[in-house]
Scaffold this motif. Structure first.
Motif, short mmCIF file in Angstrom:
data_model
loop_
_atom_site.label_atom_id
_atom_site.label_comp_id
_atom_site.label_asym_id
_atom_site.label_seq_id
_atom_site.Cartn_x
_atom_site.Cartn_y
_atom_site.Cartn_z
N MET A 90 -34.49 70.48 58.72
CA MET A 90 -33.39 71.19 59.08
C MET A 90 -31.97 70.40 58.80
O MET A 90 -30.96 70.93 58.10
CB MET A 90 -33.64 71.93 60.42
N PHE A 91 -31.97 69.24 59.44
CA PHE A 91 -30.77 68.51 59.65
C PHE A 91 -30.52 67.83 58.22
O PHE A 91 -29.42 67.81 57.57
CB PHE A 91 -30.84 67.45 60.65
N TYR A 104 -29.32 70.49 55.76
CA TYR A 104 -27.82 70.99 56.35
C TYR A 104 -26.86 70.28 55.79
O TYR A 104 -25.89 70.53 55.04
CB TYR A 104 -27.89 71.08 57.83
N GLU A 105 -27.10 68.69 55.79
CA GLU A 105 -26.35 67.82 55.06
C GLU A 105 -26.18 67.84 53.53
O GLU A 105 -25.30 67.88 53.17
CB GLU A 105 -26.43 66.34 55.65
N LYS A 149 -24.25 71.13 52.56
CA LYS A 149 -22.85 70.66 52.97
C LYS A 149 -21.99 69.95 51.77
O LYS A 149 -21.03 70.20 51.46
CB LYS A 149 -22.67 70.29 54.34
N ALA A 153 -24.81 76.90 54.54
CA ALA A 153 -25.59 75.71 54.85
C ALA A 153 -26.44 75.57 56.27
O ALA A 153 -27.59 75.43 56.06
CB ALA A 153 -24.55 74.40 54.99
N GLY A 154 -26.08 76.04 57.13
CA GLY A 154 -26.71 76.44 58.44
C GLY A 154 -28.00 77.58 58.29
O GLY A 154 -29.00 77.20 58.63
N ALA A 188 -30.35 75.50 56.15
CA ALA A 188 -31.26 74.77 56.96
C ALA A 188 -32.35 75.44 57.98
O ALA A 188 -33.53 74.64 57.95
CB ALA A 188 -30.21 73.91 57.82
N ASN A 232 -29.55 80.52 62.57
CA ASN A 232 -29.08 79.31 62.29
C ASN A 232 -27.67 78.86 61.79
O ASN A 232 -26.94 78.00 61.83
CB ASN A 232 -30.24 78.39 61.58
N ALA A 233 -27.43 80.19 60.88
CA ALA A 233 -25.78 80.16 60.36
C ALA A 233 -25.00 80.38 61.81
O ALA A 233 -24.08 79.71 61.82
CB ALA A 233 -25.88 81.35 59.49
N PHE A 278 -25.13 76.62 63.79
CA PHE A 278 -24.30 75.51 62.97
C PHE A 278 -22.90 75.76 63.29
O PHE A 278 -22.16 75.06 63.38
CB PHE A 278 -24.99 75.11 61.99
N GLU A 287 -20.28 73.83 65.10
CA GLU A 287 -19.15 72.78 64.22
C GLU A 287 -17.81 73.11 64.86
O GLU A 287 -17.05 72.50 64.75
CB GLU A 287 -19.30 73.16 62.72
#
Length: 297
Positions: A188-189, A192-193, A196, A216-217, A220, A282-283, A286, A290
């Protein structure tokens, strides 16, 4: 505020957003995972996700889709605070110099470490949640008259502590929980990166808009479930299994028996609702994280 305090606060807000958006999907997922396999000539209680939604609302009202939310709501602050704080601290440890972006491999590593930490909070919370979500699917009217076994999250915890080996009973399913959270959060992380940076066109993602962060979230979250879903099915099967007359001896036994009776498809029961949940939930998580983290400086 220090970085730990910021991650604690932002993680809490993100987790709350994730829970509110995603819990109904999770309820349907657990109902599909835990319903008994029909005998020859019989039909399953739920033919699919839409059927489960319709029957849940008909029998329990819209509130039935939020059954079991008390347990994760009570611990969502601790869960997401630990997840994002441990990830943040691991980022600080592996970063070569202050301000230098982490590599994608380092992001995967930090996500795995955060997943390891939260597994010990997730396991008892998930057990309580799954028992409440699954009890209507598992109810045997000939024995119970349709009466629910549990009155709420605290009642589940009390019955488990009293009748299922004390505190150890709340950690039933810890092995598959670890097998879900460690690789799942790594994926997931990391993903996500990756997205992004893709959307930003480089390593500097500080200027991304809310729509990009949500995209992105969501992706992820989808990566989390796509990478570990069978372990979640095994976890749910163990956690709702009868303590006095268990069907499964452990994780491997549960995996083998599910495969034997239902084939590979049995390991993906409820996959549709899980994926349907993961993207919006998750959208929201995150984005909330953020925005909150940024507002705290």
């Amino acid at each position: 505020m220090g970085d730990v305090a910021k991650d604690l606060a932002a993680g809490t807000v993100g987790g709350a957003a994730q829970l509110v958006v995603g819990h109904p999907f999770d309820t349907i997922k657990v109902k599909l995972q835990s319903q008994p396999v029909p005998l020859p000539g019989q039909v399953a209680k739920y033919s699919g996700a839409i059927d489960a939604v319709k029957k849940t609302i008909k029998a329990e009202g819209v509130g039935g889709l939020y059954k079991g939310m008390g347990a994760p709501l009570a611990t969502v602050a601790a869960f997401n605070a630990v997840l994002f704080t441990v990830r943040g601290q691991m980022e600080s440890l592996v970063r070569s110099e202050p301000g230098v972006p982490l590599t994608i491999n380092q992001q995967f590593f930090c996500g795995a470490g955060a997943g390891l930490a939260v597994s010990f909070l997730a396991c008892p919370t998930e057990l309580v949640k799954c028992r409440l979500q699954a009890q209507s699917a598992l109810a045997d009217s000939s024995l119970t008259g349709g009466a629910p076994k549990y009155g709420g999250p605290m009642d589940v915890a009390k019955q488990v502590l009293r009748s299922e080996g004390g505190a150890r009973g709340l950690f039933k399913g810890l092995v598959p929980t670890l097998a879900r959270e460690v690789p799942g959060n790594a994926a997931m992380f990391g993903v996500y990166e990756i997205f992004k940076r893709f959307l930003a066109g480089g390593q500097d993602t500080s200027k991304l808009g809310r729509g990009s962060l949500m995209m992105a979230g969501g992706l992820a979250g989808a990566a989390f479930w796509a990478s570990v879903y069978p372990t979640d099915v095994v976890k749910s099967a163990l956690q709702v299994d009868d303590y006095k007359n268990p069907k499964y001896k452990g994780s491997i036994d549960a995996l083998k028996k599910i495969m034997k009776v239902e084939g590979v498809g049995g390991l993906y029961k409820g996959f549709g609702p899980a994926m349907g949940r993961s993207i919006p939930a998750n959208a929201a998580c995150f984005l909330a994280y953020e925005v909150t983290r940024s507002s705290l400086g």
